[in-house]
Scaffold this active site. Sequence first.
Site, PDB file in Angstrom:
ATOM      1  N   ASP A 216      13.145   8.292  -9.551  1.00 51.37           N
ATOM      2  CA  ASP A 216      12.096   9.109 -10.166  1.00 51.37           C
ATOM      3  C   ASP A 216      12.741  10.456 -10.495  1.00 51.37           C
ATOM      4  O   ASP A 216      13.974  10.609 -10.404  1.00 51.37           O
ATOM      5  CB  ASP A 216      10.857   9.219  -9.257  1.00 51.37           C
ATOM      6  CG  ASP A 216      11.072  10.109  -8.038  1.00 51.37           C
ATOM      7  OD1 ASP A 216      12.220  10.557  -7.800  1.00 51.37           O
ATOM      8  OD2 ASP A 216      10.098  10.357  -7.302  1.00 51.37           O
TER       9      ASP A 216
ATOM     10  N   CYS B  53      14.675   8.646  -4.787  1.00 52.68           N
ATOM     11  CA  CYS B  53      13.572   9.568  -5.078  1.00 52.68           C
ATOM     12  C   CYS B  53      13.876  10.841  -4.299  1.00 52.68           C
ATOM     13  O   CYS B  53      15.006  11.005  -3.819  1.00 52.68           O
ATOM     14  CB  CYS B  53      12.207   8.962  -4.743  1.00 52.68           C
ATOM     15  SG  CYS B  53      11.953   8.515  -3.015  1.00 52.68           S
TER      16      CYS B  53
ATOM     17  N   THR C  79      12.814  12.156  -1.327  1.00 48.88           N
ATOM     18  CA  THR C  79      13.132  11.925   0.091  1.00 48.88           C
ATOM     19  C   THR C  79      13.763  10.563   0.342  1.00 48.88           C
ATOM     20  O   THR C  79      14.360  10.346   1.404  1.00 48.88           O
ATOM     21  CB  THR C  79      11.839  11.962   0.935  1.00 48.88           C
ATOM     22  OG1 THR C  79      10.955  10.948   0.402  1.00 48.88           O
ATOM     23  CG2 THR C  79      11.168  13.323   0.891  1.00 48.88           C
TER      24      THR C  79
ATOM     25  N   HIS D 283      24.521  -5.532   9.610  1.00 51.55           N
ATOM     26  CA  HIS D 283      23.480  -6.094  10.468  1.00 51.55           C
ATOM     27  C   HIS D 283      22.244  -6.551   9.698  1.00 51.55           C
ATOM     28  O   HIS D 283      21.612  -7.534  10.086  1.00 51.55           O
ATOM     29  CB  HIS D 283      23.028  -5.058  11.512  1.00 51.55           C
ATOM     30  CG  HIS D 283      24.069  -4.780  12.553  1.00 51.55           C
ATOM     31  ND1 HIS D 283      23.811  -4.033  13.682  1.00 51.55           N
ATOM     32  CD2 HIS D 283      25.377  -5.137  12.643  1.00 51.55           C
ATOM     33  CE1 HIS D 283      24.912  -3.947  14.430  1.00 51.55           C
ATOM     34  NE2 HIS D 283      25.876  -4.613  13.800  1.00 51.55           N
TER      35      HIS D 283
ATOM     36  N   HIS E 285      22.364 -11.796  14.033  1.00 54.93           N
ATOM     37  CA  HIS E 285      21.816 -11.091  12.869  1.00 54.93           C
ATOM     38  C   HIS E 285      21.163 -12.074  11.900  1.00 54.93           C
ATOM     39  O   HIS E 285      20.109 -11.781  11.329  1.00 54.93           O
ATOM     40  CB  HIS E 285      22.905 -10.272  12.178  1.00 54.93           C
ATOM     41  CG  HIS E 285      23.446  -9.192  13.055  1.00 54.93           C
ATOM     42  ND1 HIS E 285      22.626  -8.264  13.657  1.00 54.93           N
ATOM     43  CD2 HIS E 285      24.701  -8.920  13.464  1.00 54.93           C
ATOM     44  CE1 HIS E 285      23.358  -7.455  14.405  1.00 54.93           C
ATOM     45  NE2 HIS E 285      24.631  -7.830  14.310  1.00 54.93           N
TER      46      HIS E 285
HETATM   47  C1  RB5 Z   1       8.217  13.582  -5.894  1.00 56.80           C
HETATM   48  O1  RB5 Z   1       7.821  14.902  -5.835  1.00 56.80           O
HETATM   49  C2  RB5 Z   1       8.457  13.023  -4.510  1.00 56.80           C
HETATM   50  O2  RB5 Z   1       7.247  12.845  -3.869  1.00 56.80           O
HETATM   51  C3  RB5 Z   1       9.212  11.716  -4.605  1.00 56.80           C
HETATM   52  O3  RB5 Z   1      10.417  11.926  -5.243  1.00 56.80           O
HETATM   53  C4  RB5 Z   1       9.561  11.040  -3.307  1.00 56.80           C
HETATM   54  O4  RB5 Z   1      10.183  11.912  -2.435  1.00 56.80           O
HETATM   55  C5  RB5 Z   1       8.511  10.259  -2.674  1.00 56.80           C
HETATM   56  O5  RB5 Z   1       8.676   9.659  -1.612  1.00 56.80           O
END
Ligand code: RB5
Length: 151
Positions: free
Chosen positions: A9, A66, A68, A99, A135
Amino acid sequence: MMKIALGSDHGGYQLKENLKEYLKELNVEYIDFGCENEKSVDYPDIGFKVAIEVKSGKCDRGILICGTGIGMSVVANKVKGIRAALCHNEFTARYSREHNDANILVLGGRVIGSGLAKEIVKVWLNTEFSQEERHINRLNKIKQEEDKIYK
Ligand code: RB5
């Protein structure tokens, strides 16, 4: 040769672009499923495309990014047969392959820098599943539950 489905994203866009250059250096083929710029998009739109591509076998493995890494992990792990691993270091990248036989690597574009991300990608791409019985048994248990849940 391994083919990678790649997607992000807006929060992961810049890291995705950096990793595209790195994959070229490594001679690893990829398909970019977006996004195309830093304009805000919804991570499920890209995450499902990449996960379904990997599930279909058209790509061998995937990399999702993304902000996080959490949203993309949640999305990718909804798809049957996907084992997506959010990794912040080489240790977790290595064991997600050895694993867990992770078939999608997830990174947090706002969590790690591009130097560390490249090292993680290198380890993840070059590490094979261990094929150890314990595993394999654990992965079979996941598959059995998946088969019951997603009939
Ligand atoms: C976008 O602002 C953010 O929420 C997205 O990139 C991500 O971290 C969501 O988990």
